[in-house]
Motif scaffolding. Structure first.
Motif, PDB file in Angstrom:
ATOM      1  N   ALA A  51     -14.983   8.721  64.674  1.00 15.11           N
ATOM      2  CA  ALA A  51     -15.743   9.836  64.041  1.00 15.11           C
ATOM      3  C   ALA A  51     -14.857  10.720  63.129  1.00 15.11           C
ATOM      4  N   GLN A  52     -13.717   9.959  63.424  1.00 10.12           N
ATOM      5  CA  GLN A  52     -12.489  10.851  62.464  1.00 10.12           C
ATOM      6  C   GLN A  52     -12.720  10.465  61.059  1.00 10.12           C
ATOM      7  N   ASP A  53     -13.402   9.306  60.734  1.00  3.91           N
ATOM      8  CA  ASP A  53     -13.266   8.812  59.388  1.00  3.91           C
ATOM      9  C   ASP A  53     -14.811   8.208  59.144  1.00  3.91           C
TER      10      ASP A  53
ATOM     11  N   GLY B 189     -23.638   6.563  63.024  1.00  2.57           N
ATOM     12  CA  GLY B 189     -22.966   6.304  61.852  1.00  2.57           C
ATOM     13  C   GLY B 189     -22.886   5.226  61.132  1.00  2.57           C
ATOM     14  N   GLY B 190     -24.037   4.311  61.560  1.00  2.00           N
ATOM     15  CA  GLY B 190     -24.427   2.856  60.796  1.00  2.00           C
ATOM     16  C   GLY B 190     -25.731   2.873  61.035  1.00  2.00           C
ATOM     17  N   SER B 191     -26.427   1.614  60.399  1.00  3.99           N
ATOM     18  CA  SER B 191     -27.605   1.646  60.157  1.00  3.99           C
ATOM     19  C   SER B 191     -28.009   0.004  60.568  1.00  3.99           C
ATOM     20  N   LEU B 192     -29.060  -0.342  59.964  1.00  5.70           N
ATOM     21  CA  LEU B 192     -29.540  -1.971  60.275  1.00  5.70           C
ATOM     22  C   LEU B 192     -28.445  -2.924  60.109  1.00  5.70           C
ATOM     23  N   ARG B 193     -27.970  -2.917  58.791  1.00  4.16           N
ATOM     24  CA  ARG B 193     -27.015  -4.048  58.569  1.00  4.16           C
ATOM     25  C   ARG B 193     -25.625  -4.095  59.297  1.00  4.16           C
TER      26      ARG B 193
END
Length: 303
Positions: free
Chosen positions: A43-45, A292-296
């Protein structure tokens, strides 16, 4: 060629035939979101991550299973078990990548993610089951978070590497060599962006989705979109925020993105993808997107 010179790269890229290798993967692999929770180091970046109370592990697990079922109807897809000690492991493409006859292990920036590279089962699958040669970058000091930082046009052997705390120039060079690419373009991501694949997707060598606000230099996304003209989608800020750029073509005729991204995708942009020969398919992933990310980000490709 590995360069920051946009013009030199584009001159070379425009002359590259689409004969480097298959444009899309022959199989995919996932890692289950067991123990899905906020990883404070990551979560820092990663500004896309939710706060701790925004994580719903049960819903994330159910959505991940739906993603697996959807992919499995299209191409062979396997799922490795997760580990509560590695809460980001559901994004395995940052740690493990493949090219013809070999697999690459990346070097993650954060210790919580570096542990993922030690997975004996995943290494054993590639080395022992598929008999792929290993290129292990995990022990050297330069961050190189594989196909998070590096977006690859597999048809032409072209790499697009966004530099950030997750990938430095030496890490980019190591990935360029490990994947055996013909040419790679290096550029800086905008402040606050952590991975290239959140702001850029190259789809089966025929189209590109770019999020211009994710690049430090606006000339870079414009040049990339131009390279794939007339099939270059330039995302709005709303599309960018909804992870439209975090898409993937796992087969030559379908672009996958999250349901949130699909809802945000403008009709004109959907039309550009359809003109390139793609149907847009979606899976609801809002619980996973809290990470912090999605499907790909969830997809490891087997070439």
């Amino acid at each position: 060629m590995i360069t920051r010179d946009i013009n030199a790269f584009m001159d070379f890229a425009r002359g590259c035939p689409a004969d480097f290798g298959p444009a899309t993967a022959r199989a995919a692999f996932l890692v289950a979101p067991d123990g899905f929770a906020l990883a404070h180091e990551s979560a820092q970046d990663n500004r896309y991550m939710a706060q701790a109370d925004g994580f719903d592990a049960a819903r994330a697990s159910a959505q991940h299973r739906a993603l697996h079922r959807a992919f499995a109807a299209t191409l062979p897809t396997i799922c490795f078990a997760g580990d509560p000690a590695t809460p980001d492991a559901l994004f395995p493409n940052n740690v493990f990548g493949t090219a013809a006859g070999r697999y690459v292990v990346g070097r993650m920036r954060h210790p919580v993610r570096q542990r993922e590279a030690d997975r004996a089962d995943i290494r054993g699958f590639f080395a022992g089951v598929l008999d792929y040669a290993e290129i292990d970058l995990s022990g050297q000091p330069h961050a190189c978070e594989l196909t998070g930082a590096l977006v690859i046009d597999r048809a032409r052997g072209l790499g697009f590497v966004g530099l950030s705390e997750r990938c430095d120039e030496e890490g980019a060079r190591l990935m360029h060599e490990a994947f055996g690419l013909r040419a790679s373009l290096l550029f800086d991501l905008a402040p606050g962006e952590y991975h290239t694949n959140v702001v850029l997707a190259v789809l089966a060598g025929r189209a590109a989705i770019v999020c211009p606000q994710g690049f430090a230099d606006s000339a870079v996304p414009e040049a990339i979109a131009g390279l794939y003209a007339p099939h270059g989608v330039r995302c709005s800020a709303a599309e960018h925020a909804a992870f439209v750029g975090n898409a993937i073509a796992l087969t030559p005729d379908t672009v996958w993105m999250s349901a949130q991204a699909g809802r945000a995708l403008q009709p004109a942009h959907r039309g550009i993808l359809e003109a390139a020969g793609f149907t847009v398919a979606t899976v609801e992933l809002d619980a996973i997107e809290a990470g912090g990310g999605s499907l790909r980000c969830c997809v490891g490709e087997v070439f």
